[in-house]
Design a protein around this motif. Sequence first.
Motif, PDB file in Angstrom:
ATOM      1  N   SER A  88       0.789  -1.196  -0.031  1.00  0.00           N
ATOM      2  CA  SER A  88       0.185   0.186   0.041  1.00  0.00           C
ATOM      3  C   SER A  88       0.942   1.352   0.122  1.00  0.00           C
ATOM      4  O   SER A  88       2.055   1.354   0.447  1.00  0.00           O
ATOM      5  CB  SER A  88      -0.789   0.035   1.207  1.00  0.00           C
ATOM      6  N   THR A  89       0.242   2.490  -0.229  1.00  0.00           N
ATOM      7  CA  THR A  89       1.090   3.595  -0.350  1.00  0.00           C
ATOM      8  C   THR A  89       1.793   4.023   0.849  1.00  0.00           C
ATOM      9  O   THR A  89       2.764   4.535   0.811  1.00  0.00           O
ATOM     10  CB  THR A  89       0.038   4.838  -0.962  1.00  0.00           C
ATOM     11  N   ASN A  90       0.931   3.742   1.911  1.00  0.00           N
ATOM     12  CA  ASN A  90       1.545   3.967   3.204  1.00  0.00           C
ATOM     13  C   ASN A  90       2.404   2.882   3.882  1.00  0.00           C
ATOM     14  O   ASN A  90       3.114   3.057   4.970  1.00  0.00           O
ATOM     15  CB  ASN A  90       0.463   4.254   4.327  1.00  0.00           C
ATOM     16  N   TYR A 120      -7.034   7.151  -8.189  1.00  0.00           N
ATOM     17  CA  TYR A 120      -6.652   5.671  -8.290  1.00  0.00           C
ATOM     18  C   TYR A 120      -6.487   5.079  -9.477  1.00  0.00           C
ATOM     19  O   TYR A 120      -7.588   4.818 -10.412  1.00  0.00           O
ATOM     20  CB  TYR A 120      -7.310   4.814  -7.179  1.00  0.00           C
TER      21      TYR A 120
END
Length: 576
Positions: A88-90, A120
Amino acid sequence: MCGILCIFTQYTSTDTSPQNSTRCNGEPLQCDLSCDSLREMAFRQSSKQRHRGPDQTGLCVNDEYGFVLVQERLSIVGVKTGRQPLTSTNGMTHLVANGEIYNFLHMASLINDALKFHYYTPRSDCDVLVAFYELFGADRLLQTVRGMFAFVLYDCSTHRLLVARDPVGIVPLYYGWDDAGSLWFASELKCLVGCCAEVNVFPPGHSHYGPRESFVPKPYFQALWMTEISTARVDLELLKHHLERAVESHLQSEVPFGALLSGGLDSSLIASIATRILRARTDNSTFRLKTYSIGLEGESPDLPYARMVADHIGSDHTEVRFTIPEGIDLVRDAVYYAETYDVTTIRCIVAVMLLARAIRSEGIKVVLSGEGADELFGGYLYFHRAPSAAEFHRETVRRVRGLHLSDCLRANKGCATWGLELRVPFLDTDFLQHVMSIRPEDRAPGIPSHDDHSTLEKRILRQAFADGNYLPPEVLWRQKEQFSDGVGYAWIDAIAQWASKRVTQTEYAAAADRFPFQTPTTKEAFYYRKLFEQMFPGESFARTVQRWIPRTDWGCSEDPSGRKQDVHRGHNRREQ
């Protein structure tokens, strides 16, 4: 078709000092191998299934949270951007997945509807699993996703593990524990040999969402037809529409693809429908789908019918022929790659492996196939002996729920042996739900009448496509021929005799003592069981296998060959 392998050590959410690496001498992850790091251990074990994904190997090792994720990738969608494991992006959620998400564009649109500040764009079809999970949670993800899949997702922020398998079990997934208590997942059983003494099949339509230490698969897919007799009358136009929609959803690909074409009803319909859709989509009325069939040199009931269909739909057709010795050469490999000792599967998968190798050599990565129709519509010849409509329905339910241990296992692993992905539109979740809701009186073979076709199996499927020139009449109304029979009747006789000669009478007399679980009832079955035991030792591994046999309590022959059933059109001639 990819392969995944995951190891979760005995980390718990309350640990302040997670176990960081693999050690020997009674420490975590004993695997009867040399002292390796967690990364080395996972890479080595996953190499046993690298044939499933020859394009890339990706690893994510997290010492802080005590896990490693591995994917062997066959790149189909998002070829340049979809490398796994996906994060994920985090940086807190990690995923490995095997399969195809057919509604990923719809899921991406739902994600974008919920986002306020950015747009997205999915990196691949499987990438939506991460983004959708983060926005909507595990429950809504599992109710929305459509496809063939087995995936493992770990959320470091909540210390939660999400594992799920598609409702039918089109793609394989196993799990087990090693002596140190680490939890393993793998697409193929062979990755767990030497590491896990206790192994299990991860059941279709199940998931686990929660801490790793409380891992228990629970059903997320439940349907009324599983427990009750269906009552809806068939609507032929609606049935046709649902199948055409299922085929269309299975055509997404960024790489060359084709279709298997045995010359039977099921694969022929899929190839015909796909050809029409692709010609319309490309605005090219002369588009030729690549189709493939296989049969014995000199004798194969299927090949003339496959040729007839190829000519009818205008496909670019290839026939692969093999000899009995060439097939016999692959018996040991068949047990190893299929990871079974089931007689039907071994007889069938040899031809699948030969065909898959030929197809892959032409640069094809994806093929459509007709698996699943016989289970949904009661197409096996022994279904003619069903004592009642209710029993017919219950048997189709049993067969559908056992597909992951029989036809899906054989088709998936046989093609994956050579890095070929197989897609099965008949097992599309929405099509499955529609067909299984149809009352058994409509799905079962009819009673004799003035119509010569009234007693044929899968009659409503045939009737739904009777108009429109989809198939030649000779194929549309052709009786079911099981794949291992259709490649050549001599193949079944030869492999049975060859295997039986490799078992002495003394060995066979002790079968019950040696194999108390699912004791082999023929010398052929004993030989396959003996090979399996050599490769996958231990009763836990043996219990992952299900034998495919007709309903002997209905008066059917135990031999899985369709030729042994008295409704087979060649049966009486052979008995005389």
